[in-house]
Design an enzyme around this catalytic site. Structure first.
Site, PDB file in Angstrom:
ATOM      1  N   LYS A  13       0.821  -1.213   0.000  1.00  0.00           N
ATOM      2  CA  LYS A  13       0.000   0.000   0.000  1.00  0.00           C
ATOM      3  C   LYS A  13       0.849   1.255   0.000  1.00  0.00           C
ATOM      4  O   LYS A  13       0.601   2.182  -0.754  1.00  0.00           O
ATOM      5  CB  LYS A  13      -0.838   0.057   1.286  1.00  0.00           C
ATOM      6  CG  LYS A  13      -2.245  -0.387   1.155  1.00  0.00           C
ATOM      7  CD  LYS A  13      -3.016  -0.154   2.468  1.00  0.00           C
ATOM      8  CE  LYS A  13      -2.377  -0.812   3.642  1.00  0.00           C
ATOM      9  NZ  LYS A  13      -2.215  -0.059   4.839  1.00  0.00           N
ATOM     10  N   ARG A  88     -10.406   1.655   8.770  1.00  0.00           N
ATOM     11  CA  ARG A  88      -9.968   0.290   9.056  1.00  0.00           C
ATOM     12  C   ARG A  88     -11.031  -0.500   9.798  1.00  0.00           C
ATOM     13  O   ARG A  88     -10.829  -1.685  10.067  1.00  0.00           O
ATOM     14  CB  ARG A  88      -8.729   0.369   9.934  1.00  0.00           C
ATOM     15  CG  ARG A  88      -7.408   0.298   9.131  1.00  0.00           C
ATOM     16  CD  ARG A  88      -6.500  -0.534   9.802  1.00  0.00           C
ATOM     17  NE  ARG A  88      -5.150  -0.809   9.663  1.00  0.00           N
ATOM     18  CZ  ARG A  88      -4.115  -0.157   9.234  1.00  0.00           C
ATOM     19  NH1 ARG A  88      -4.237   1.020   8.724  1.00  0.00           N
ATOM     20  NH2 ARG A  88      -2.929  -0.673   9.291  1.00  0.00           N
ATOM     21  N   ARG A 127      10.615  -7.137   5.597  1.00  0.00           N
ATOM     22  CA  ARG A 127      10.610  -5.696   5.869  1.00  0.00           C
ATOM     23  C   ARG A 127      11.114  -5.428   7.288  1.00  0.00           C
ATOM     24  O   ARG A 127      11.815  -4.442   7.528  1.00  0.00           O
ATOM     25  CB  ARG A 127       9.185  -5.148   5.711  1.00  0.00           C
ATOM     26  CG  ARG A 127       9.086  -3.649   5.954  1.00  0.00           C
ATOM     27  CD  ARG A 127       7.745  -3.102   5.536  1.00  0.00           C
ATOM     28  NE  ARG A 127       6.775  -3.171   6.610  1.00  0.00           N
ATOM     29  CZ  ARG A 127       5.492  -2.812   6.495  1.00  0.00           C
ATOM     30  NH1 ARG A 127       5.031  -2.385   5.343  1.00  0.00           N
ATOM     31  NH2 ARG A 127       4.673  -2.876   7.517  1.00  0.00           N
ATOM     32  N   ARG A 144      -1.825  -8.475  13.374  1.00  0.00           N
ATOM     33  CA  ARG A 144      -2.304  -7.439  12.442  1.00  0.00           C
ATOM     34  C   ARG A 144      -3.101  -8.053  11.292  1.00  0.00           C
ATOM     35  O   ARG A 144      -4.079  -7.480  10.829  1.00  0.00           O
ATOM     36  CB  ARG A 144      -1.136  -6.596  11.936  1.00  0.00           C
ATOM     37  CG  ARG A 144      -0.748  -5.545  12.975  1.00  0.00           C
ATOM     38  CD  ARG A 144       0.652  -5.015  12.809  1.00  0.00           C
ATOM     39  NE  ARG A 144       0.909  -4.451  11.524  1.00  0.00           N
ATOM     40  CZ  ARG A 144       2.092  -4.541  10.901  1.00  0.00           C
ATOM     41  NH1 ARG A 144       3.089  -5.184  11.465  1.00  0.00           N
ATOM     42  NH2 ARG A 144       2.254  -3.990   9.734  1.00  0.00           N
TER      43      ARG A 144
HETATM   44  P1  AMP Z   1       0.003   1.028   8.889  1.00  0.00           P
HETATM   45  O1  AMP Z   1       1.212   1.891   8.752  1.00  0.00           O
HETATM   46  O2  AMP Z   1      -1.157   1.499   8.051  1.00  0.00           O
HETATM   47  O3  AMP Z   1       0.311  -0.426   8.674  1.00  0.00           O
HETATM   48  O4  AMP Z   1      -0.497   1.156  10.405  1.00  0.00           O
HETATM   49  C1  AMP Z   1       0.315   0.755  11.479  1.00  0.00           C
HETATM   50  C2  AMP Z   1      -0.506   0.607  12.751  1.00  0.00           C
HETATM   51  O5  AMP Z   1      -1.118   1.868  13.075  1.00  0.00           O
HETATM   52  C3  AMP Z   1      -1.670  -0.371  12.663  1.00  0.00           C
HETATM   53  O6  AMP Z   1      -1.287  -1.715  12.909  1.00  0.00           O
HETATM   54  C4  AMP Z   1      -2.601   0.169  13.748  1.00  0.00           C
HETATM   55  O7  AMP Z   1      -2.114  -0.204  15.034  1.00  0.00           O
HETATM   56  C5  AMP Z   1      -2.422   1.671  13.620  1.00  0.00           C
HETATM   57  N1  AMP Z   1      -3.397   2.255  12.664  1.00  0.00           N
HETATM   58  C6  AMP Z   1      -3.141   2.782  11.435  1.00  0.00           C
HETATM   59  N2  AMP Z   1      -4.250   3.224  10.849  1.00  0.00           N
HETATM   60  C7  AMP Z   1      -5.263   2.986  11.732  1.00  0.00           C
HETATM   61  C8  AMP Z   1      -6.673   3.205  11.704  1.00  0.00           C
HETATM   62  N3  AMP Z   1      -7.285   3.749  10.638  1.00  0.00           N
HETATM   63  N4  AMP Z   1      -7.392   2.840  12.800  1.00  0.00           N
HETATM   64  C9  AMP Z   1      -6.802   2.298  13.879  1.00  0.00           C
HETATM   65  N5  AMP Z   1      -5.479   2.044  13.970  1.00  0.00           N
HETATM   66  C10 AMP Z   1      -4.716   2.382  12.900  1.00  0.00           C
END
Ligand code: AMP
Length: 189
Positions: A13, A88, A127, A144
């Site tokens: 992404k 999310r 990663r 996750r």
């Molecule tokens: P990402 O960089 O998008 O993989 O996000 C890393 C972490 O941030 C996720 O595993 C969640 O713990 C938190 N996170 C990111 N976006 C959201 C969201 N929209 N709602 C809740 N937690 C989020």
């Protein structure tokens, strides 16, 4: 143009979103990056956010929504925005719909990157070695992915019913995936 980008952790992404915002010249609103920026401070809020992220859990909806709505209302986003990693949960999706009704700015398209779990686990472990992200370890990665299937995957059907969903095969090369994303946009680029 307002775009939502959905994909499991490790689907690519981040890379595709960076290319897409360059192409469309709109801001990239990554809630993961926004929350990591909050975590870099040394405050009660940063410790609260870290307790979720470092366990692979989702941060609370109301907190994420507060951060996102401030950004969407800012002048940077008058020409649109790309939401990466948001919404999310179904609650976030409904809150986003309400916000966009209030702003009279409908979502244009929802892009979904599809990648099987085995491929994701392999990519995320690789990663972890390169970036050293605290939430890229085996237990957190599995958590996750579980959270993605439980809480985020239902959004695919939600947006499909709205006629906004475009799914793209994320196992292909970076170029092929980007090409498919461009073709899925409601305007020709
Ligand atoms: P990402 O960089 O998008 O993989 O996000 C890393 C972490 O941030 C996720 O595993 C969640 O713990 C938190 N996170 C990111 N976006 C959201 C969201 N929209 N709602 C809740 N937690 C989020």
């Amino acid at each position: 143009m307002l775009i939502v980008f959905i994909g499991p952790p490790g689907a690519g992404k981040g890379t595709q979103c960076r290319r897409l915002v360059d192409l469309l010249d709109i801001p990239h609103l990554s809630t993961g990056e926004m929350l990591r920026a909050v975590m870099e401070q040394d405050t009660a809020l940063s410790r609260y956010v870290a307790s979720y992220i470092n366990a692979g859990k989702l941060a609370p909806d109301h907190l994420v929504m507060r951060i996102v709505s401030q950004k969407v209302k800012s002048p940077d986003c008058t020409n649109g925005a790309l939401f990466d990693g948001f919404p999310r949960t179904m609650v976030q999706a409904q809150m986003l719909d309400d916000l966009l009704v209030e702003l009279k700015r409908p979502l244009d398209v929802v892009l979904e990157l599809q990648v099987p779990d085995e491929v994701l686990i392999d990519r995320l472990l690789k990663r972890a070695k390169i970036d050293g992200r605290a939430d890229d370890n085996d237990a957190t990665i599995r958590e996750r992915l579980r959270v993605f299937h439980d809480q985020t995957k239902p959004l695919v059907q939600y947006y499909s019913k709205q006629g906004k969903l475009r799914s793209v095969d994320g196992t292909k090369s970076e170029e092929e995936v980007f090409d498919a994303i461009r073709k899925a946009l409601p305007i020709q680029t």
